[in-house]
Scaffold this motif. Structure first.
Motif, short mmCIF file in Angstrom:
data_model
loop_
_atom_site.label_atom_id
_atom_site.label_comp_id
_atom_site.label_asym_id
_atom_site.label_seq_id
_atom_site.Cartn_x
_atom_site.Cartn_y
_atom_site.Cartn_z
N GLN A 353 45.74 -1.98 36.70
CA GLN A 353 45.10 -3.18 37.25
C GLN A 353 43.60 -2.99 37.38
N GLY A 354 43.19 -1.80 37.83
CA GLY A 354 41.76 -1.53 37.97
C GLY A 354 41.03 -1.60 36.63
N ILE A 355 41.65 -1.01 35.61
CA ILE A 355 41.03 -1.02 34.28
C ILE A 355 40.98 -2.44 33.73
N TRP A 356 42.10 -3.17 33.85
CA TRP A 356 42.16 -4.53 33.30
C TRP A 356 41.13 -5.45 33.97
N ARG A 357 41.00 -5.36 35.27
CA ARG A 357 40.09 -6.23 35.99
C ARG A 357 38.62 -5.89 35.71
N SER A 358 38.36 -4.70 35.24
CA SER A 358 36.97 -4.30 35.00
C SER A 358 36.58 -4.33 33.54
N LEU A 366 30.33 -4.53 37.02
CA LEU A 366 31.79 -4.42 36.96
C LEU A 366 32.21 -3.33 35.97
N ASN A 367 31.57 -3.28 34.82
CA ASN A 367 31.90 -2.27 33.82
C ASN A 367 31.54 -0.86 34.30
N VAL A 368 30.43 -0.74 35.03
CA VAL A 368 30.01 0.56 35.57
C VAL A 368 31.07 1.09 36.53
N TYR A 369 31.53 0.25 37.45
CA TYR A 369 32.53 0.70 38.41
C TYR A 369 33.88 0.92 37.74
N GLY A 370 34.15 0.16 36.69
CA GLY A 370 35.36 0.40 35.92
C GLY A 370 35.34 1.76 35.25
N MET A 371 34.22 2.10 34.62
CA MET A 371 34.10 3.40 33.97
C MET A 371 34.18 4.54 34.98
N ALA A 372 33.53 4.36 36.15
CA ALA A 372 33.59 5.39 37.19
C ALA A 372 35.01 5.55 37.70
N PHE A 373 35.74 4.44 37.83
CA PHE A 373 37.13 4.47 38.28
C PHE A 373 38.00 5.24 37.29
N VAL A 374 37.82 4.96 36.00
CA VAL A 374 38.58 5.67 34.97
C VAL A 374 38.24 7.16 35.00
N SER A 375 36.97 7.49 35.23
CA SER A 375 36.55 8.89 35.30
C SER A 375 37.31 9.65 36.38
N VAL A 376 37.38 9.06 37.56
CA VAL A 376 38.08 9.73 38.66
C VAL A 376 39.57 9.83 38.36
N ALA A 377 40.14 8.78 37.73
CA ALA A 377 41.56 8.81 37.38
C ALA A 377 41.85 9.94 36.39
N ILE A 378 40.98 10.11 35.40
CA ILE A 378 41.14 11.19 34.43
C ILE A 378 40.97 12.54 35.11
N ALA A 401 35.55 -1.76 44.88
CA ALA A 401 34.35 -2.39 44.31
C ALA A 401 34.72 -3.30 43.14
N ILE A 402 35.68 -2.87 42.33
CA ILE A 402 36.13 -3.68 41.19
C ILE A 402 36.71 -5.01 41.66
N TYR A 403 37.58 -4.95 42.67
CA TYR A 403 38.19 -6.17 43.19
C TYR A 403 37.13 -7.09 43.82
N ALA A 404 36.19 -6.51 44.56
CA ALA A 404 35.15 -7.32 45.20
C ALA A 404 34.26 -7.98 44.17
N LYS A 405 33.86 -7.23 43.14
CA LYS A 405 33.00 -7.79 42.10
C LYS A 405 33.74 -8.87 41.31
#
Length: 424
Positions: A353-358, A366-378, A401-405
């Motif tokens: 959901q986080g990846i899809w929404r970003s 939005l893309n920055v926080y999406g990439m950072a989110f994926v980084s932490v997941a990896i 941050a992704i949901y808020a943005k």
């Protein structure tokens, strides 16, 4: 602005700053040193709870359910299992890995209250600059005791208690954004992140965590900014070369040129990396146990120190702050073992959901926080991340941050549509 709202916003910023700089030392600092101590993360959650209650009583509550069913279910499922399997204090610490999902709501509420993300972006740069400076000071003057250990048993790797991987991940992708809009100072930030990861941390999974998000989100940016990306990769190559040359002059420190290269390539050679072999053995044994027992496969092992964990770890006193065992070094394996496939499926749903929404909307923040989110997941696939607040905070922080943005963009599009409809 109500007092509880001001208190919450200030507490959030202070927590973000101190965690980014002091990391483990700050997260484990007992504000109230009791048997179950009051820690900074739980204090922040408590202040947020007060803000939430006062907002509800004043008649202006914000929804916490919309689009977040998987997050609530993840926490709820773990809570049910915790209530039926809790045996020791360390089980409480294991359970907190799931309870920290509330940090995504804390992050969401903070970002909902501010007009833009610029303050967080500026603070991230300041935080990482200070952490980098303190890391350098500790490297040359270890008597400052800014590190948990001068050197780990893994050749050439230093674990510093200053600086947070999540903050450096965010800075890296913020710098990519700055690069795309023509800010040349971004090259300096990118070089600093690269040097911190290659020279001081040298975490292979952290480096991998920077590359994969670019493959997911960066295709459009690459096509539109080929020249700038070419310069960035040349800079990264130069930074890597500079690190190697510098390391070769510091041969006595343990971080040498050959040490860095060996660290990055040893996993490719059988028997070349005892640390990686230990992890693979531990994960393999854990997954085998999950599949061998239907109860664990569905419900997990529960929240206590199991024989499997003690078998693959050192033994010690089980407390909230001091781990009696080594972690699984994979938050996903940890979730699978403790809460079964139900818990793992819910976690994967949260990540998806986080990846899809970003990724579905072209928006730099939005893309920055999406990439950072994926980084932490990896990063969490190969390390102990969700199990502690000093790493896990960033996973939930980026998700909030992704949901808020997303909501801000939706509101902006809706207002634009209404205005255009009225104009007609």
């Amino acid at each position: 602005m109500p007092f509880s709202q001001r208190l919450f916003r200030r507490a959030f910023i202070l927590y973000f700053v101190f965690l980014g700089i002091l990391n483990v030392s700050f997260a484990k600092f007992p504000l109230v040193p009791t048997a179950i101590p009051l820690l900074p993360t739980e204090t922040l959650i408590g202040i947020w709870g007060i803000y939430r209650i006062t907002s509800f009583l004043s008649g202006s509550p914000q929804p916490l359910v919309q689009g977040r069913i998987a997050s609530w279910a993840f926490w709820g499922w773990a809570s049910v299992l915790f209530a039926t399997s809790f045996r020791d204090l360390y089980g409480l610490r294991q359970y907190m890995a799931f309870a920290y999902v509330v940090l995504s709501f804390v992050s969401y509420d903070y970002f909902q209250q501010i007009e833009d993300f610029e303050l967080v972006h500026k603070l991230t740069k300041v935080i990482c600059a200070i952490a980098f400076f303190l890391t350098v000071i500790n490297f040359f003057f270890p008597g400052m005791k800014l590190a948990q250990a001068d050197q780990t048993s893994t050749y050439g790797v230093y674990y510093n208690s200053v600086g947070a991987y999540g903050a450096f991940f965010l800075l890296f992708f913020l710098s990519i954004k700055d690069l795309m809009i023509g800010r040349k100072f971004a090259y300096l930030w990118i070089a600093m992140v690269t040097i911190w990861l290659l020279f001081f941390a040298l975490h292979r999974s952290a480096i991998l965590a920077l590359v994969i998000p670019l493959l997911i989100y960066g295709r459009g940016m690459l096509l539109q900014n080929v020249q700038r990306f070419a310069r960035m990769f040349l800079l990264l190559a130069f930074a890597f070369l500079a690190v190697n040359i510098t390391a070769s002059f510091l041969g006595g420190s343990g971080t040498t040129e050959s040490g860095i290269v060996n660290r990055l390539t040893s996993i490719l050679h059988p028997g070349g990396d005892p640390n990686a072999e230990w992890r693979m053995h531990y994960w393999s044994e854990t997954i085998s146990e999950v599949f061998s027992e239907p109860k664990i496969e569905i419900l997990g092992s529960g929240f206590w120190v199991t024989p499997l964990e003690t078998k693959n770890s050192r033994l010690g006193e089980a407390t909230v702050l001091d781990a009696p065992i080594k972690g699984f070094h994979s938050s996903f394996v940890f979730v699978l073992y403790k809460t079964g496939f139900v818990g793992l499926l819910l976690l994967l749903t949260i990540v998806t959901q986080g990846i899809w929404r970003s990724v579905r909307t072209i928006d730099f923040d939005l893309n920055v926080y999406g990439m950072a989110f994926v980084s932490v997941a990896i990063f969490a696939m190969f390390n102990v991340v969700l199990e502690n607040p000093y790493n896990g905070f960033y996973f939930w922080f980026f998700l909030g941050a992704i949901y808020a943005k997303n909501e801000k963009l939706f509101q902006a599009y809706s207002n634009q549509y209404i205005e255009s409809a009225w104009a007609q």
